[in-house]
Enzyme design. Structure first.
Site, PDB file in Angstrom:
ATOM      1  N   ARG A 299      -6.225  -8.653  -8.623  1.00 36.69           N
ATOM      2  CA  ARG A 299      -7.213 -10.032  -8.615  1.00 36.69           C
ATOM      3  C   ARG A 299      -8.438  -9.414  -9.370  1.00 36.69           C
ATOM      4  O   ARG A 299      -8.915  -8.534  -9.035  1.00 36.69           O
ATOM      5  CB  ARG A 299      -7.072 -10.590  -7.601  1.00 36.69           C
ATOM      6  CG  ARG A 299      -6.988  -9.856  -6.497  1.00 36.69           C
ATOM      7  CD  ARG A 299      -7.642 -10.606  -5.160  1.00 36.69           C
ATOM      8  NE  ARG A 299      -7.709  -9.557  -3.738  1.00 36.69           N
ATOM      9  CZ  ARG A 299      -8.836  -8.792  -3.492  1.00 36.69           C
ATOM     10  NH1 ARG A 299      -9.545  -9.285  -3.629  1.00 36.69           N
ATOM     11  NH2 ARG A 299      -8.939  -8.285  -2.608  1.00 36.69           N
TER      12      ARG A 299
ATOM     13  N   HIS B  43     -14.399  -3.176   8.541  1.00 36.70           N
ATOM     14  CA  HIS B  43     -13.313  -2.491   7.631  1.00 36.70           C
ATOM     15  C   HIS B  43     -13.423  -3.845   6.572  1.00 36.70           C
ATOM     16  O   HIS B  43     -12.593  -3.618   5.670  1.00 36.70           O
ATOM     17  CB  HIS B  43     -11.738  -2.209   7.905  1.00 36.70           C
ATOM     18  CG  HIS B  43     -11.626  -1.596   9.105  1.00 36.70           C
ATOM     19  ND1 HIS B  43     -11.956  -0.177   8.828  1.00 36.70           N
ATOM     20  CD2 HIS B  43     -10.979  -1.452  10.245  1.00 36.70           C
ATOM     21  CE1 HIS B  43     -11.848   0.348   9.424  1.00 36.70           C
ATOM     22  NE2 HIS B  43     -11.312  -0.253  10.625  1.00 36.70           N
TER      23      HIS B  43
ATOM     24  N   GLU C 174      -2.827   7.317   8.277  1.00 36.98           N
ATOM     25  CA  GLU C 174      -3.706   8.288   7.624  1.00 36.98           C
ATOM     26  C   GLU C 174      -4.433   8.539   8.083  1.00 36.98           C
ATOM     27  O   GLU C 174      -5.118   7.900   9.137  1.00 36.98           O
ATOM     28  CB  GLU C 174      -4.071   7.535   5.854  1.00 36.98           C
ATOM     29  CG  GLU C 174      -3.403   6.822   5.084  1.00 36.98           C
ATOM     30  CD  GLU C 174      -4.503   5.875   4.077  1.00 36.98           C
ATOM     31  OE1 GLU C 174      -3.316   5.998   3.226  1.00 36.98           O
ATOM     32  OE2 GLU C 174      -5.582   6.099   4.255  1.00 36.98           O
TER      33      GLU C 174
ATOM     34  N   LYS D 259       0.905  -0.826  -0.128  1.00 38.73           N
ATOM     35  CA  LYS D 259       0.213   0.202   0.110  1.00 38.73           C
ATOM     36  C   LYS D 259       1.421   1.348   0.109  1.00 38.73           C
ATOM     37  O   LYS D 259       0.343   2.277  -0.407  1.00 38.73           O
ATOM     38  CB  LYS D 259      -1.289  -0.361   1.415  1.00 38.73           C
ATOM     39  CG  LYS D 259      -2.376  -0.865   0.965  1.00 38.73           C
ATOM     40  CD  LYS D 259      -3.196  -0.811   2.487  1.00 38.73           C
ATOM     41  CE  LYS D 259      -4.482  -1.403   2.387  1.00 38.73           C
ATOM     42  NZ  LYS D 259      -4.277  -3.144   2.294  1.00 38.73           N
TER      43      LYS D 259
END
Length: 675
Positions: free
Chosen positions: A292, A235, A200, A116
């Site tokens: 994917r 999440h 973040e 990420k």
């Protein structure tokens, strides 16, 4: 085109790939673990190879064994599905080195987007907007805490190599940062073998919108529209839909171009998904790219009329994309509900057990149809602790969102699952909330609608009691017919409370979703029933049981309850009865009066494992004093961590386990003496 492929996965995605391959005339090879020897995906494929023990580390993550199986069976390509090795660049490269096609992007693209933090740096250079945060390589706990303080709380800690909601923690205040970081890193190591994280700013009221992209080896790349995946718990996605409500054609074009640019920047080939976090005002930020096929790809198939697995196979075989961007068309609205073995009322705790009943609505699997069910399990199969908790995906399509919502609620009402806890009733309540029905979507929807989702009963208690009593009476009548078959006029052998004079009356002790009731049933002169408990009295009339086609042990009752005409489906397994009605589902237990403690609650408040799993952390030592709510131990099962907390103030007197121990459900992990 390939003549034979190996599917390096399990469950519903393995079944999904096998079905398309069979339609295209491609032979398939399944791989399976000890736990999956009799699994549905094994039976759907033309060949199957055993690759190891129950856990993923012993089987589906063993690249060497999967490649050996491909070579031994003559498979020309490997489809990785999603999860497991699907985004593992080393596995993709090993396939190519072995002369076997990898049905996915080049290893270089996986590497570029696999982290990420690296992906965000790449997007930053490409000018794609990013959420403010820290995406660097320095991973010292003190340094990361400083970065969080600089960004400002609340922040989100995310595993750099993460996906599927694993290795992600929201931190609302500085005091909680260290514990959240340790937990996130621990889960990241267990899930991805990499504990690097990024931090973040936590976007307020965010929407999660993703763009489906497809590229071939000839330089063509298109997007197939967006999916809204905002409704999440832990999440992880719960409901997904396409197109995203409120999406304008201009915003779709902006996000689509950004997603295509992201794919082109890494030389992408195959199916991929670019995920964005969106503000309520429409601003969007790059979050990650999944290299994917996604779990929620069926909603894109439903509105485009395309088979994305077929596209994957054709692109991997070297063919160009079947359509250009201008030829892509969208029609209608589609919604996908993830049906999981879990208990929403207990923090979505995963559930294990056997699917005693699994009845699905009428549908056509793997096709563009009004109702579709993708599943890797059947009635009688077990949901084990070794893999994720998904039972099935229910996908519906309608001409517009309102039609799709109505069809989804009806399909969920027809979906009957017994034998373990599941989220079907919860999903119906989500669909019925004002927030979801009116498309007021963000990732906090479930928390915002908490009272409507967790405090309302799944089924009105009078319907649950009526269904249970009707089924018990029907079973008694069947027993009567058997007992008196030789002498049908002998009333004395009847077990149904027959009386020579007066009305027949029985007393039944029932537990409805854990609530104990003493129900008095009275047979009226008109043949109906009066059910009474506490201060409640209910009039019931039924036309009698009908056998439910295709489901052993089920009875259908066309009943009139308090003047409301409806159909009740009742599944009985011993002394447990599952009552289904258009309004929902309830579990009813009929305690055995001869069995002491049959109606006693289990657990007793012991400090025990909530389900089979592995002890991954002990946070206390013997002799340590703890406060109520303080974390004591952490177990991991079904790819999720579960933290055991102190039920009261006290002292830890004994540790009964060690880190790394495999423990069963109910295993006592430690002893705590009350203060």
């Amino acid at each position: 085109m390939f003549q034979k492929i190996l599917i390096a996965n399990r469950g519903e995605i393995a079944c999904r790939v096998a079905t398309t391959a069979r339609r295209m005339g491609i032979r398939t090879v399944a791989v399976y673990s000890d736990a999956d020897a009799l699994a549905r995906h094994v039976q759907l494929c033309d060949e199957a190879v055993h690759i190891g023990g129950n856990s993923p580390g012993e089987s589906y993550l063993r690249a060497d064994r999967i490649l050996a199986a491909a070579r031994a069976t003559g498979a020309q390509a490997v489809h990785p599905g999603y999860g497991f090795l699907s985004e593992n660049e080393a596995f993709a490269q090993a396939c190519l080195d072995a002369g076997i096609a990898f049905i996915g992007p080049p290893p270089s693209a996986i590497a570029a987007m696999g982290s990420k933090s690296a992906a965000k740096a790449l997007m930053e250079r490409a000018g794609v907007p990013l959420v403010p945060g820290y995406h660097g390589d320095e991973q010292g706990a003190a340094f990361l805490r400083e970065q969080a303080d600089r960004i400002g709380y609340p922040v989100l800690i995310k595993a750099a190599a993460g996906g599927g909601g694993k290795g992600m923690r929201s931190v609302l205040q500085a005091a909680d940062f260290d514990a959240a970081l340790a937990s996130c890193q621990r889960e990241a190591r267990a899930s991805f073998g990499d504990d690097h994280v990024l931090i973040e700013r936590l976007v307020g009221q965010p929407r999660h919108i993703e763009i489906q992209v497809f590229a071939d080896a000839h330089g063509h790349c298109v997007h197939l529209g967006e999916r809204d995946c905002s409704v999440q718990r832990r999440h992880q996605k719960v409901l997904e839909e396409a197109p995203a409500p409120g999406m304008t054609s201009e915003r779709r074009e902006q996000m689509g171009q950004a997603a295509v640019a992201a794919a082109r920047s890494v030389g992408y080939v195959g199916a991929g998904t670019v995920e964005f976090i969106c503000e309520q005002d429409g601003r969007f930020y790059f979050m990650e790219m999944n290299t994917r096929l996604q779990v929620e790809h069926p909603v894109t198939e439903a509105i485009t009329g395309l088979d994305l697995v077929e596209w994957q196979l054709r692109v991997a075989a070297g063919e160009p994309l079947p359509l250009t961007q201008s030829e892509v068309r969208f029609r209608g609205h589609a919604i996908e509900a993830r049906i999981c073995a879990e208990n929403p009322a207990q923090g979505f705790l995963p559930s294990t057990g056997r699917l005693q009943v699994m009845r699905t609505p009428a549908c056509r699997a793997f096709e563009v149809a009004p109702v579709r069910v993708d599943s890797g399990v059947r009635e009688g199969d077990a949901i084990t602790p070794f893999y994720d908790s998904m039972i099935a995906k229910l996908i519906v399509w309608g001409e517009d969102r309102a039609a799709a919502l109505a069809r989804l609620d009806a399909a969920l009402a027809e979906l009957h699952i017994t034998g373990l806890s599941h989220n079907v009733g919860f999903l119906r309540r989500v669909v019925g909330t004002a927030s979801f029905s009116q498309a007021r979507l963000d990732t906090a929807l479930i928390e915002r609608e908490h009272s409507a989702l967790f405090e309302a009963p799944s089924l009105p208690i009078e319907l649950a009691v009526a269904g249970a009593v009707l089924r018990l009476r029907a079973d008694a009548a069947a027993a009567t017919a058997t007992v008196t078959s030789g002498s049908p006029r002998d009333p004395w052998s009847r077990p149904d409370s027959w009386r020579l004079h007066g009305s027949a009356r029985q007393h039944l002790r029932l537990q409805v979703d854990g609530q104990s009731l003493l129900v008095t049933t009275t047979t009226r002169a008109d043949g109906g029933l009066t059910l009474a408990w506490d201060a409640v009295e209910v009039e019931v009339r039924s036309s009698g049981p009908q056998a439910a086609a295709g489901s052993v042990g089920c009875e259908l009752f066309d009943a009139d309850v308090r003047g409301q005409r409806l159909r009740l489906s009742v599944h009985r397994h011993g002394r447990d009865l599952d009552v289904f009605a258009p309004q929902g589902h309830a579990r009813v237990h009929w305690p055995d009066p001869l069995r002491q403690g049959d109606d006693a609650p289990s657990g007793g408040g012991r400090l025990s494992a909530v389900m089979p799993g592995k002890v991954v952390a002990l946070l206390v030592r013997e002799g340590q004093q703890v406060k109520q709510g303080e974390p004591l131990a952490v177990t991991e099962a079904m790819k999720m961590e579960h933290t055991l907390t102190a039920p009261h103030d006290g002292t830890v007197t004994h540790l009964l386990c060690a880190v790394g121990d495999q423990v069963g459900e109910g295993t006592e992990l430690l002893k705590l003496q009350a203060a």
